[in-house]
Design an enzyme around this catalytic site. Structure first.
Site, PDB file in Angstrom:
ATOM      1  N   GLU A 183     -34.403  12.079  48.645  1.00 57.74           N
ATOM      2  CA  GLU A 183     -34.637  12.425  50.104  1.00 57.74           C
ATOM      3  C   GLU A 183     -33.518  12.910  50.242  1.00 57.74           C
ATOM      4  OE1 GLU A 183     -37.909  12.161  52.296  1.00 57.74           O
ATOM      5  OE2 GLU A 183     -36.642  11.163  53.606  1.00 57.74           O
ATOM      6  N   ASP A 225     -36.737   6.844  48.313  1.00 60.56           N
ATOM      7  CA  ASP A 225     -36.693   7.147  49.237  1.00 60.56           C
ATOM      8  C   ASP A 225     -36.034   6.223  50.319  1.00 60.56           C
ATOM      9  OD1 ASP A 225     -37.172   7.919  52.495  1.00 60.56           O
ATOM     10  OD2 ASP A 225     -38.805   6.720  52.076  1.00 60.56           O
ATOM     11  N   ASP A 251     -42.833   4.114  52.728  1.00 60.95           N
ATOM     12  CA  ASP A 251     -41.665   4.059  51.778  1.00 60.95           C
ATOM     13  C   ASP A 251     -41.886   3.861  50.398  1.00 60.95           C
ATOM     14  OD1 ASP A 251     -40.265   3.570  54.217  1.00 60.95           O
ATOM     15  OD2 ASP A 251     -41.185   1.392  54.249  1.00 60.95           O
TER      16      ASP A 251
END
Length: 158
Positions: A67, A7, A139
């Site tokens: 992502e 992430d 996160d």
């Protein structure tokens, strides 16, 4: 298959490593790469690059899922996040590890069946699917979710 989930973020880059075999998922490790907020921009990118490179060397993932950055209201924020994402991607690619990219709503849908799930719903599913995972930050939880999403969707990506 060992999956490294990332992430990306300029101040907090979440990461997670899971193993998967068929429908079985096993939590290995997770955490957050934390560049110093006061460090110059290039040094923060270097911290992300080195951190992800170290993770690849330590855990030897078979694949990486990351992502995709969405456009934010502030173009400068979007650009900075894109740089952080690029630092992570280059670190993984430098180790010849295949990279799979997922949009946030696809990750949420793969995990919760709702493309607009909130962070709390994602966290709950992470904890349900991988009880050994105890993410301390959003996160870290998101990185685990990204790895799980790839595990759930990899049969469609290959």
């Amino acid at each position: 298959m060992r999956i490294l989930g990332i992430d990306p973020g300029l101040l907090h880059t979440g990461w997670a490593v899971i193993d998967t075999s068929g429908a079985v998922r096993k939590y290995i490790a997770s955490g957050v790469i934390l560049p110093k907020a006061s460090a110059p921009f290039p040094m923060r990118l270097a911290t992300i690059f080195r951190g992800v490179s170290d993770l690849c060397a330590k855990f030897s993932p078979d694949v990486c899922s990351i992502e995709i950055t969405f456009v934010n209201k502030n173009p400068q924020t979007t650009l900075s996040l894109g740089h952080a994402r690029a630092a992570a991607i280059v670190a993984v690619a430098n180790c010849d590890i295949p990279i799979f990219e997922y949009e946030p709503n696809v990750i949420k849908k793969a995990l919760t069946s709702a493309g607009h799930a909130d962070k709390e719903q994602v966290y709950k599913m992470v904890r349900m699917l991988l009880p050994a995972a105890k993410p301390k930050t959003a996160d870290e939880s998101d990185a685990i979710a990204i790895a799980l999403a790839h595990a759930n969707m990899s049969k469609f990506k290959f």
